[in-house]
Write a protein that holds these residues in place. Sequence first.
Motif, short mmCIF file in Angstrom:
data_model
loop_
_atom_site.label_atom_id
_atom_site.label_comp_id
_atom_site.label_asym_id
_atom_site.label_seq_id
_atom_site.Cartn_x
_atom_site.Cartn_y
_atom_site.Cartn_z
N GLU A 17 0.82 -1.20 0.00
CA GLU A 17 0.00 0.00 0.00
C GLU A 17 0.86 1.26 0.00
O GLU A 17 0.39 2.35 -0.36
CB GLU A 17 -0.94 -0.02 1.22
N HIS A 18 2.13 1.11 0.39
CA HIS A 18 3.06 2.24 0.38
C HIS A 18 3.12 2.91 -1.00
O HIS A 18 3.38 4.11 -1.09
CB HIS A 18 4.46 1.77 0.76
N ALA A 19 2.92 2.13 -2.05
CA ALA A 19 2.98 2.69 -3.40
C ALA A 19 1.92 3.78 -3.57
O ALA A 19 2.19 4.85 -4.13
CB ALA A 19 2.78 1.59 -4.44
N VAL A 20 0.72 3.52 -3.07
CA VAL A 20 -0.36 4.50 -3.17
C VAL A 20 -0.12 5.66 -2.22
O VAL A 20 -0.32 6.82 -2.58
CB VAL A 20 -1.73 3.83 -2.90
N TRP A 21 0.33 5.36 -1.00
CA TRP A 21 0.62 6.44 -0.06
C TRP A 21 1.66 7.40 -0.63
O TRP A 21 1.54 8.61 -0.50
CB TRP A 21 1.13 5.86 1.26
N GLY A 22 2.69 6.83 -1.27
CA GLY A 22 3.74 7.67 -1.84
C GLY A 22 3.23 8.53 -2.99
O GLY A 22 3.56 9.72 -3.08
N LEU A 23 2.44 7.93 -3.87
CA LEU A 23 1.87 8.70 -4.98
C LEU A 23 1.04 9.87 -4.47
O LEU A 23 1.13 11.00 -4.99
CB LEU A 23 1.01 7.79 -5.86
N LYS A 24 0.26 9.59 -3.45
CA LYS A 24 -0.58 10.65 -2.88
C LYS A 24 0.27 11.75 -2.27
O LYS A 24 -0.01 12.94 -2.45
CB LYS A 24 -1.53 10.04 -1.84
N GLN A 25 1.32 11.38 -1.53
CA GLN A 25 2.21 12.39 -0.95
C GLN A 25 2.91 13.21 -2.02
O GLN A 25 3.21 14.39 -1.81
CB GLN A 25 3.25 11.72 -0.06
N LEU A 26 3.17 12.60 -3.17
CA LEU A 26 3.82 13.32 -4.27
C LEU A 26 2.86 14.30 -4.94
O LEU A 26 3.28 15.13 -5.74
CB LEU A 26 4.34 12.31 -5.29
N GLY A 27 1.58 14.21 -4.60
CA GLY A 27 0.59 15.13 -5.16
C GLY A 27 -0.24 14.55 -6.28
O GLY A 27 -1.01 15.27 -6.93
N ILE A 28 -0.12 13.24 -6.53
CA ILE A 28 -0.90 12.60 -7.58
C ILE A 28 -2.32 12.36 -7.09
O ILE A 28 -2.54 11.66 -6.11
CB ILE A 28 -0.25 11.28 -8.03
N ARG A 29 -3.29 12.93 -7.79
CA ARG A 29 -4.69 12.83 -7.38
C ARG A 29 -5.46 11.77 -8.19
O ARG A 29 -6.49 11.28 -7.72
CB ARG A 29 -5.40 14.18 -7.55
N ALA A 30 -4.98 11.47 -9.41
CA ALA A 30 -5.71 10.50 -10.23
C ALA A 30 -4.76 9.81 -11.19
O ALA A 30 -3.75 10.38 -11.63
CB ALA A 30 -6.82 11.19 -11.01
N LEU A 31 -5.10 8.56 -11.50
CA LEU A 31 -4.38 7.75 -12.48
C LEU A 31 -5.35 7.40 -13.60
O LEU A 31 -6.48 6.96 -13.34
CB LEU A 31 -3.85 6.47 -11.83
N ILE A 32 -4.92 7.59 -14.83
CA ILE A 32 -5.77 7.33 -15.99
C ILE A 32 -5.12 6.22 -16.81
O ILE A 32 -3.99 6.36 -17.29
CB ILE A 32 -5.93 8.60 -16.85
N GLY A 33 -5.80 5.09 -16.93
CA GLY A 33 -5.23 3.96 -17.64
C GLY A 33 -6.31 3.09 -18.26
O GLY A 33 -7.48 3.46 -18.30
N THR A 34 -5.90 1.92 -18.71
CA THR A 34 -6.86 0.96 -19.26
C THR A 34 -7.13 -0.15 -18.26
O THR A 34 -8.28 -0.55 -18.06
CB THR A 34 -6.35 0.35 -20.58
N THR A 35 -6.07 -0.67 -17.63
CA THR A 35 -6.23 -1.72 -16.62
C THR A 35 -5.26 -1.48 -15.47
O THR A 35 -4.16 -0.95 -15.66
CB THR A 35 -5.96 -3.12 -17.22
N PHE A 36 -5.69 -1.87 -14.28
CA PHE A 36 -4.89 -1.75 -13.08
C PHE A 36 -4.86 -3.10 -12.37
O PHE A 36 -5.83 -3.86 -12.44
CB PHE A 36 -5.46 -0.69 -12.13
N ALA A 37 -3.77 -3.38 -11.68
CA ALA A 37 -3.73 -4.60 -10.86
C ALA A 37 -4.80 -4.47 -9.76
O ALA A 37 -5.02 -3.39 -9.21
CB ALA A 37 -2.35 -4.76 -10.25
N GLY A 38 -5.44 -5.59 -9.45
CA GLY A 38 -6.60 -5.57 -8.57
C GLY A 38 -6.35 -4.98 -7.20
O GLY A 38 -7.09 -4.09 -6.75
#
Length: 202
Positions: free
Chosen positions: A84-105
């Motif tokens: 879950e650290h991956a998401v916590w880090g993205l959020k701390q970096l200021g990333i609010r949304a990810l736009i893609g076709t598929t994501f790991a579950g």
Amino acid sequence: MQAFNVLTAVAAPLTAANVDTDVIMPKQFLKGIDRNGLDKGVFFDLRFLTDGSPDPEFILNQPEWKSAKFLVVGPNFGCGSSREHAVWGLKQLGIRALIGTTFAGIFFDNCQRNGVLTVQLSPEQWSKVAEQVAQPQNNEITLDLPEQTISLHDGEQIDFNIDELSKLSLLNGLDAIGNTLRYSDDIRQFQQTHLQNNPWLA
């Protein structure tokens, strides 16, 4: 949890397929006892050279995309371990949304639980967005969650789908506990009734 409504911001293309959570948040940043400082670890091996200086070739180090709050990501983004650290880090970096076709579950679920909007598009829709934001003059887009639309710099609008619970949670800044507490009156009433019917539990 931070709510998401309508946001206009820079989107950066990070379109490689199968970017796993070890790329997003390398293992050496999992040693802390809290979540502080995880923004430094995000894409660490891509963002920095071996001497610790920013790699000018990496998209988020380039002036036109340095302020990005959206990432346009390749297929199967967030695969690998469940960290879950991956998401916590993205959020701390200021990333609010990810736009893609598929994501790991598991990664997808972690994003929803932590207030990072994941937008899933068809390959054709995704290609339009990726092509636009790869051009510095067109890299600002508007993501409208209530209307479920992405507005590109050239005026084109792209619709996307999202499940109702995720949408409600993001619009109101509610995590899993917050969603449960929406039913606090019903829960309290059930407890009272259940104890009345089963007084031996008290």
